[in-house]
Design a protein around this motif. Structure first.
Motif, PDB file in Angstrom:
ATOM      1  N   PHE A 192       0.857  -1.179   0.000  1.00  0.00           N
ATOM      2  CA  PHE A 192       0.000   0.000   0.000  1.00  0.00           C
ATOM      3  C   PHE A 192       0.900   1.238   0.000  1.00  0.00           C
ATOM      4  CE2 PHE A 192      -3.200  -2.607   2.729  1.00  0.00           C
ATOM      5  CZ  PHE A 192      -3.539  -3.360   1.612  1.00  0.00           C
ATOM      6  N   ILE A 193       0.407   2.319  -0.588  1.00  0.00           N
ATOM      7  CA  ILE A 193       1.163   3.564  -0.611  1.00  0.00           C
ATOM      8  C   ILE A 193       0.253   4.701  -0.154  1.00  0.00           C
ATOM      9  CG2 ILE A 193       2.684   2.788  -2.463  1.00  0.00           C
ATOM     10  CD1 ILE A 193       1.034   4.480  -4.401  1.00  0.00           C
ATOM     11  N   ASN A 194       0.865   5.805   0.178  1.00  0.00           N
ATOM     12  CA  ASN A 194       0.100   6.997   0.524  1.00  0.00           C
ATOM     13  C   ASN A 194      -0.491   7.550  -0.771  1.00  0.00           C
ATOM     14  OD1 ASN A 194      -1.026   9.161   1.758  1.00  0.00           O
ATOM     15  ND2 ASN A 194       0.881  10.065   2.476  1.00  0.00           N
ATOM     16  N   GLY A 195      -1.731   7.261  -1.013  1.00  0.00           N
ATOM     17  CA  GLY A 195      -2.363   7.570  -2.282  1.00  0.00           C
ATOM     18  C   GLY A 195      -3.050   6.359  -2.884  1.00  0.00           C
ATOM     19  N   GLU A 197      -5.838   3.871  -3.757  1.00  0.00           N
ATOM     20  CA  GLU A 197      -7.278   4.020  -3.878  1.00  0.00           C
ATOM     21  C   GLU A 197      -7.963   2.733  -3.439  1.00  0.00           C
ATOM     22  OE1 GLU A 197      -7.300   7.018  -7.746  1.00  0.00           O
ATOM     23  OE2 GLU A 197      -7.693   4.869  -8.027  1.00  0.00           O
ATOM     24  N   VAL A 198      -9.159   2.875  -2.891  1.00  0.00           N
ATOM     25  CA  VAL A 198      -9.964   1.713  -2.504  1.00  0.00           C
ATOM     26  C   VAL A 198     -11.209   1.668  -3.372  1.00  0.00           C
ATOM     27  CG1 VAL A 198     -11.268   0.617  -0.648  1.00  0.00           C
ATOM     28  CG2 VAL A 198      -9.056   1.687  -0.156  1.00  0.00           C
ATOM     29  N   THR A 204     -14.294   3.666  -7.291  1.00  0.00           N
ATOM     30  CA  THR A 204     -13.296   4.297  -6.429  1.00  0.00           C
ATOM     31  C   THR A 204     -13.956   5.179  -5.375  1.00  0.00           C
ATOM     32  OG1 THR A 204     -11.715   4.320  -8.252  1.00  0.00           O
ATOM     33  CG2 THR A 204     -11.257   5.771  -6.387  1.00  0.00           C
ATOM     34  N   LEU A 205     -13.603   4.953  -4.111  1.00  0.00           N
ATOM     35  CA  LEU A 205     -14.112   5.779  -3.023  1.00  0.00           C
ATOM     36  C   LEU A 205     -13.367   7.114  -2.983  1.00  0.00           C
ATOM     37  CD1 LEU A 205     -14.348   3.119  -0.160  1.00  0.00           C
ATOM     38  CD2 LEU A 205     -16.246   4.091  -1.467  1.00  0.00           C
ATOM     39  N   PRO A 206     -14.006   8.171  -2.503  1.00  0.00           N
ATOM     40  CA  PRO A 206     -13.303   9.451  -2.340  1.00  0.00           C
ATOM     41  C   PRO A 206     -12.089   9.292  -1.436  1.00  0.00           C
ATOM     42  CG  PRO A 206     -15.676   9.738  -2.081  1.00  0.00           C
ATOM     43  CD  PRO A 206     -15.435   8.261  -2.124  1.00  0.00           C
ATOM     44  N   SER A 207     -11.015  10.019  -1.746  1.00  0.00           N
ATOM     45  CA  SER A 207      -9.758   9.870  -1.015  1.00  0.00           C
ATOM     46  C   SER A 207      -9.907  10.177   0.467  1.00  0.00           C
ATOM     47  CB  SER A 207      -8.688  10.779  -1.623  1.00  0.00           C
ATOM     48  OG  SER A 207      -9.106  12.134  -1.586  1.00  0.00           O
ATOM     49  N   GLU A 208     -10.857  11.048   0.831  1.00  0.00           N
ATOM     50  CA  GLU A 208     -11.014  11.392   2.248  1.00  0.00           C
ATOM     51  C   GLU A 208     -11.561  10.224   3.065  1.00  0.00           C
ATOM     52  OE1 GLU A 208     -14.508  13.368  -0.004  1.00  0.00           O
ATOM     53  OE2 GLU A 208     -12.334  13.110  -0.247  1.00  0.00           O
ATOM     54  N   ARG A 209     -12.040   9.177   2.419  1.00  0.00           N
ATOM     55  CA  ARG A 209     -12.541   7.995   3.132  1.00  0.00           C
ATOM     56  C   ARG A 209     -11.439   6.964   3.372  1.00  0.00           C
ATOM     57  NH1 ARG A 209     -18.000   6.990   3.756  1.00  0.00           N
ATOM     58  NH2 ARG A 209     -19.416   8.553   2.852  1.00  0.00           N
ATOM     59  N   LEU A 231     -14.217  -5.312  -1.923  1.00  0.00           N
ATOM     60  CA  LEU A 231     -13.251  -4.225  -1.774  1.00  0.00           C
ATOM     61  C   LEU A 231     -11.950  -4.635  -2.457  1.00  0.00           C
ATOM     62  CD1 LEU A 231     -13.618  -3.013   1.935  1.00  0.00           C
ATOM     63  CD2 LEU A 231     -14.309  -1.773  -0.116  1.00  0.00           C
ATOM     64  N   ALA A 232     -11.294  -3.691  -3.104  1.00  0.00           N
ATOM     65  CA  ALA A 232      -9.987  -3.908  -3.707  1.00  0.00           C
ATOM     66  C   ALA A 232      -9.172  -2.629  -3.547  1.00  0.00           C
ATOM     67  CB  ALA A 232     -10.114  -4.287  -5.182  1.00  0.00           C
ATOM     68  N   VAL A 233      -7.862  -2.757  -3.709  1.00  0.00           N
ATOM     69  CA  VAL A 233      -6.950  -1.620  -3.585  1.00  0.00           C
ATOM     70  C   VAL A 233      -6.257  -1.398  -4.930  1.00  0.00           C
ATOM     71  CG1 VAL A 233      -4.952  -0.663  -2.366  1.00  0.00           C
ATOM     72  CG2 VAL A 233      -6.584  -2.122  -1.152  1.00  0.00           C
ATOM     73  N   HIS A 234      -6.154  -0.136  -5.318  1.00  0.00           N
ATOM     74  CA  HIS A 234      -5.536   0.211  -6.596  1.00  0.00           C
ATOM     75  C   HIS A 234      -4.448   1.257  -6.380  1.00  0.00           C
ATOM     76  CE1 HIS A 234      -5.140   1.076 -10.864  1.00  0.00           C
ATOM     77  NE2 HIS A 234      -5.277   2.362 -10.611  1.00  0.00           N
TER      78      HIS A 234
END
Length: 252
Positions: A192-195, A197-198, A204-209, A231-234
């Protein structure tokens, strides 16, 4: 003389073209709960006066004291029959290995540099700029004569030009009722990185979530949902050569 006392970096280690590496015991690092890392007592100190050509040495630090199948010492700290390799003689090849990984990454992702660039100087600058500051003197100057620019971070260096494909391994449900607005869920995995997306049901969920905790943990605040969505991570790619990507999806 240096601000830490008499300089003990001598000879070729003070050459302008050398990358001089200090030593940090592997267990005195953030992975083992020590942040910032601490310099080994035997690690040489810079600060020799060259007049107008003063050189900032060491350049950075790297780990030592790890186990190796080649017996490099008589130290067997945990009694498992595999011996530890201590000293700056161990930290220097660690840094060299990270440099080799960076160069391999540049080739894989076809990273281009301006005409006349110097591979060694690009490596030096990248390792210095992504190092973890160990002895902050000021926010403007991360360098010191004990740890240089700090503890090298291979992952941070590689992240400057390419993103990994994330791996999602587990969903940990928070308190409350799944499906209600604001329900929290912890995503566990790797890369995972800072940035990151979920994606909820591929959207894609809003970044604030999405809260980035570390490279293996994201905390997500979900909108209201029904059923058992995925759920997945991108990770967004930085290049045109297939970095980044989307993890396998898990069902809530």
């Amino acid at each position: 003389n240096s601000i830490f006392g008499s300089s003990t970096i001598i000879g070729q280690a003070n050459a302008a073209g050398a990358m001089t590496v200090g030593a940090v015991l592997y267990s005195n690092t953030p992975f083992y709960g020590i942040n910032p890392p601490t310099i080994a007592s035997f690690s040489s100190v810079g600060g020799m006066d060259f007049g107008k050509d003063n050189r900032n040495k060491p350049d950075f630090t790297a780990p030592n004291g790890v186990e190796t199948t080649v017996k490099m010492s008589n130290f067997d700290d945990d009694g498992d029959g595999i011996f530890q390799f201590h000293g700056t003689s161990a930290s220097a090849p660690h840094a060299a290995a990270v440099a080799a990984l960076i160069m391999e990454g540049w080739d894989k992702y076809n990273i281009q540099f301006p005409e006349g660039y110097s591979i060694p100087e690009e490596i030096r600058g990248l390792l210095q700029s992504t190092a973890l500051d160990m002895l902050p003197i000021s926010s403007e100057n991360p360098f010191d004569y004990s740890s240089g620019y700090g503890f090298i971070q291979a992952d941070q260096a590689l992240l400057t030009f390419a993103n990994p494909k994330p791996v999602l391994t587990e969903l940990q449900l928070g308190e409350g009722t799944p499906g209600t607005e604001g329900f929290k869920i912890t995503l566990k995995g790797n890369y995972f990185i800072n940035g990151s997306e979920v994606l909820l049901r591929g959207i894609t969920l809003p970044s604030e979530r999405v809260e980035f905790k570390d490279h293996s943990t994201l905390i997500v605040t979900l909108p209201a949902f029904i059923g058992n969505p995925t759920l997945a991570v991108h990770n967004i790619p930085q290049t045109d050569y297939e970095d980044g990507g989307t993890s396998d999806a898990l069902v809530i």
